[in-house]
Design a protein around this motif. Sequence first.
Motif, mmCIF file in Angstrom:
data_model
loop_
_atom_site.group_PDB
_atom_site.id
_atom_site.type_symbol
_atom_site.label_atom_id
_atom_site.label_comp_id
_atom_site.label_asym_id
_atom_site.label_seq_id
_atom_site.Cartn_x
_atom_site.Cartn_y
_atom_site.Cartn_z
ATOM 1 N N ARG A 40 58.066 42.348 -13.880
ATOM 2 C CA ARG A 40 56.782 42.402 -14.593
ATOM 3 C C ARG A 40 56.810 43.514 -15.640
ATOM 4 O O ARG A 40 56.176 43.416 -16.683
ATOM 5 N N LEU A 41 57.569 44.555 -15.336
ATOM 6 C CA LEU A 41 57.611 45.725 -16.213
ATOM 7 C C LEU A 41 58.392 45.468 -17.515
ATOM 8 O O LEU A 41 57.924 45.784 -18.616
ATOM 9 N N ILE A 42 59.578 44.884 -17.376
ATOM 10 C CA ILE A 42 60.476 44.757 -18.528
ATOM 11 C C ILE A 42 59.869 43.949 -19.684
ATOM 12 O O ILE A 42 59.938 44.384 -20.844
ATOM 13 N N PRO A 43 59.199 42.801 -19.424
ATOM 14 C CA PRO A 43 58.591 42.084 -20.552
ATOM 15 C C PRO A 43 57.488 42.883 -21.256
ATOM 16 O O PRO A 43 57.233 42.654 -22.444
ATOM 17 N N LEU A 44 56.852 43.802 -20.536
ATOM 18 C CA LEU A 44 55.810 44.607 -21.187
ATOM 19 C C LEU A 44 56.405 45.505 -22.273
ATOM 20 O O LEU A 44 55.723 45.921 -23.202
ATOM 21 N N LEU A 45 57.704 45.800 -22.160
ATOM 22 C CA LEU A 45 58.395 46.543 -23.221
ATOM 23 C C LEU A 45 59.019 45.562 -24.214
ATOM 24 O O LEU A 45 58.734 45.584 -25.404
ATOM 25 N N LEU A 81 67.010 49.625 -22.799
ATOM 26 C CA LEU A 81 67.432 48.400 -23.492
ATOM 27 C C LEU A 81 66.249 47.511 -23.857
ATOM 28 O O LEU A 81 66.309 46.763 -24.831
ATOM 29 N N ALA A 82 65.182 47.574 -23.072
ATOM 30 C CA ALA A 82 64.013 46.724 -23.319
ATOM 31 C C ALA A 82 63.169 47.251 -24.482
ATOM 32 O O ALA A 82 62.272 46.562 -24.949
ATOM 33 N N CYS A 83 63.463 48.481 -24.930
ATOM 34 C CA CYS A 83 62.763 49.030 -26.097
ATOM 35 C C CYS A 83 63.414 48.478 -27.367
ATOM 36 O O CYS A 83 64.560 48.037 -27.350
ATOM 37 N N ASP A 84 62.687 48.525 -28.479
ATOM 38 C CA ASP A 84 63.218 47.952 -29.722
ATOM 39 C C ASP A 84 64.264 48.858 -30.367
ATOM 40 O O ASP A 84 65.236 48.400 -30.944
ATOM 41 N N GLU A 143 47.653 48.474 -20.569
ATOM 42 C CA GLU A 143 46.513 49.071 -21.277
ATOM 43 C C GLU A 143 46.847 49.281 -22.758
ATOM 44 O O GLU A 143 46.049 48.958 -23.643
ATOM 45 N N LEU A 144 48.054 49.772 -23.039
ATOM 46 C CA LEU A 144 48.440 50.039 -24.429
ATOM 47 C C LEU A 144 48.611 48.744 -25.216
ATOM 48 O O LEU A 144 48.275 48.666 -26.399
ATOM 49 N N ARG A 145 49.134 47.711 -24.549
ATOM 50 C CA ARG A 145 49.292 46.402 -25.211
ATOM 51 C C ARG A 145 47.943 45.884 -25.699
ATOM 52 O O ARG A 145 47.825 45.336 -26.801
ATOM 53 N N GLU A 178 58.716 42.417 -24.801
ATOM 54 C CA GLU A 178 57.868 41.443 -25.488
ATOM 55 C C GLU A 178 56.553 42.062 -25.926
ATOM 56 O O GLU A 178 55.586 41.346 -26.211
ATOM 57 N N SER A 179 56.525 43.385 -25.999
ATOM 58 C CA SER A 179 55.311 44.054 -26.475
ATOM 59 C C SER A 179 55.046 43.647 -27.917
ATOM 60 O O SER A 179 55.971 43.586 -28.727
ATOM 61 N N PRO A 180 53.796 43.393 -28.287
ATOM 62 C CA PRO A 180 53.504 43.090 -29.689
ATOM 63 C C PRO A 180 53.620 44.325 -30.588
ATOM 64 O O PRO A 180 53.567 44.209 -31.805
ATOM 65 N N LYS A 181 53.776 45.493 -29.985
ATOM 66 C CA LYS A 181 53.906 46.738 -30.772
ATOM 67 C C LYS A 181 55.359 47.187 -30.748
ATOM 68 O O LYS A 181 56.065 46.938 -29.764
ATOM 69 N N PRO A 182 55.804 47.887 -31.794
ATOM 70 C CA PRO A 182 57.156 48.437 -31.746
ATOM 71 C C PRO A 182 57.254 49.517 -30.675
ATOM 72 O O PRO A 182 56.350 50.350 -30.546
ATOM 73 N N VAL A 183 58.351 49.483 -29.899
ATOM 74 C CA VAL A 183 58.537 50.457 -28.819
ATOM 75 C C VAL A 183 59.851 51.208 -29.067
ATOM 76 O O VAL A 183 60.907 50.587 -29.234
ATOM 77 N N VAL A 184 59.771 52.527 -29.103
ATOM 78 C CA VAL A 184 60.944 53.367 -29.346
ATOM 79 C C VAL A 184 61.255 54.161 -28.084
ATOM 80 O O VAL A 184 60.382 54.860 -27.561
ATOM 81 N N ALA A 185 62.496 54.057 -27.595
ATOM 82 C CA ALA A 185 62.914 54.910 -26.480
ATOM 83 C C ALA A 185 63.444 56.214 -27.066
ATOM 84 O O ALA A 185 64.312 56.187 -27.951
ATOM 85 N N ALA A 186 62.920 57.330 -26.583
ATOM 86 C CA ALA A 186 63.469 58.646 -26.931
ATOM 87 C C ALA A 186 64.275 59.061 -25.703
ATOM 88 O O ALA A 186 63.726 59.579 -24.727
#
Length: 265
Positions: free
Chosen positions: A93-98, A122-125, A43-45, A100-108
């Motif tokens: 299916r989950l890992i590419p959504l992070l 690790l899948a976050c940017d 949904e967020l993508r 290869e997301s077109p948006k920057p993803v930050v893990a806190a």
Amino acid sequence: MTTYEQLIVERDGAVATVWLNNPDKLNALSTTLSTELIDALTELRDDAAVRAIVLSGRGRGFCVGADLGALQEPYLRGERPKLSGFLRGGYNRLIPLLAESPKPVVAAVNGVAAGAGLSLALACDLRVASAASSYMMAFVKIGLVPDSGAAHLLPRTVGMAEALALSLTGERIDADEALRIGLVTRVVPAEDLMKHTGELAQTLAALPTRAIAITKRLLREASRATLTEALDLEADAQDEAGATNDHIEGVLAFLEKRQPTFTGT
Ligand code: LHQ
């Protein structure tokens, strides 16, 4: 906005924060949690109003990987379910959504990240670490091998020597050691984690979102290419970025000595 059982999604302007919310089990990835995470990230993508994503965990854990409790009954009954089906239907299916997301993803990373939970980080940017966080390639401790992208992402993040050391021993390391080996980008006091990450995400959300998406894709593709191929990939990608409104705005704002206003288009 969709409501979830084990996930909380909050919006602050163009930043969406996704909270893993299965705190009693340190956010172990139950089937519910991983399905909800796939739904929320999809949904967020697809939502153009979202220009940066933060992933964090409620309670004292970030995520401890697969919910091992679900294996108890089948294993006690002597069943040996094929794990590949579980992976292909879920984490793969989950890992590419992070990643290869077109948006920057930050893990806190608020607490322990273990097994597939470390893979999620690790899948976050970018990975911003609470001083209270810790990291563990837990797979070997239960006789399994790295999955959910860790076999690919960990050596690319920390180098093969550190990846082997973590993967073969299953040793749990603290935030300072994670920073030293390059597993996380920054360590902050626990109480500052969400403030720091939120500010970082707001900064990213105000940057040219299309250029960020193309940069992420380009770095992935170029890391698998020869130099000659990479030069070609860069040239094509620059055509794409050069055709965005944000490129024109960036150049004109620089020349007119004013702050740019990027729209993500
Ligand atoms: C948990 C879990 C957990 C359920 C803590 N599940 N409840 C792929 C294919 C198929 C199958 C399996 O897996 C995979 C991919 C993977 O992710 S494999 C790796 C799975 N994860 C682990 O092996 C980590 C297991 N957890 C631990 O080793 C420890 O909990 C760590 C070192 C992460 C944290 O230790 P502590 O801080 O001492 O916390 P704790 O052990 O006391 O845990 C708190 C609670 O969370 C506890 O429940 P309880 O009811 O006793 O309070 C744990 O049972 C539960 N929990 N991890 N993965």
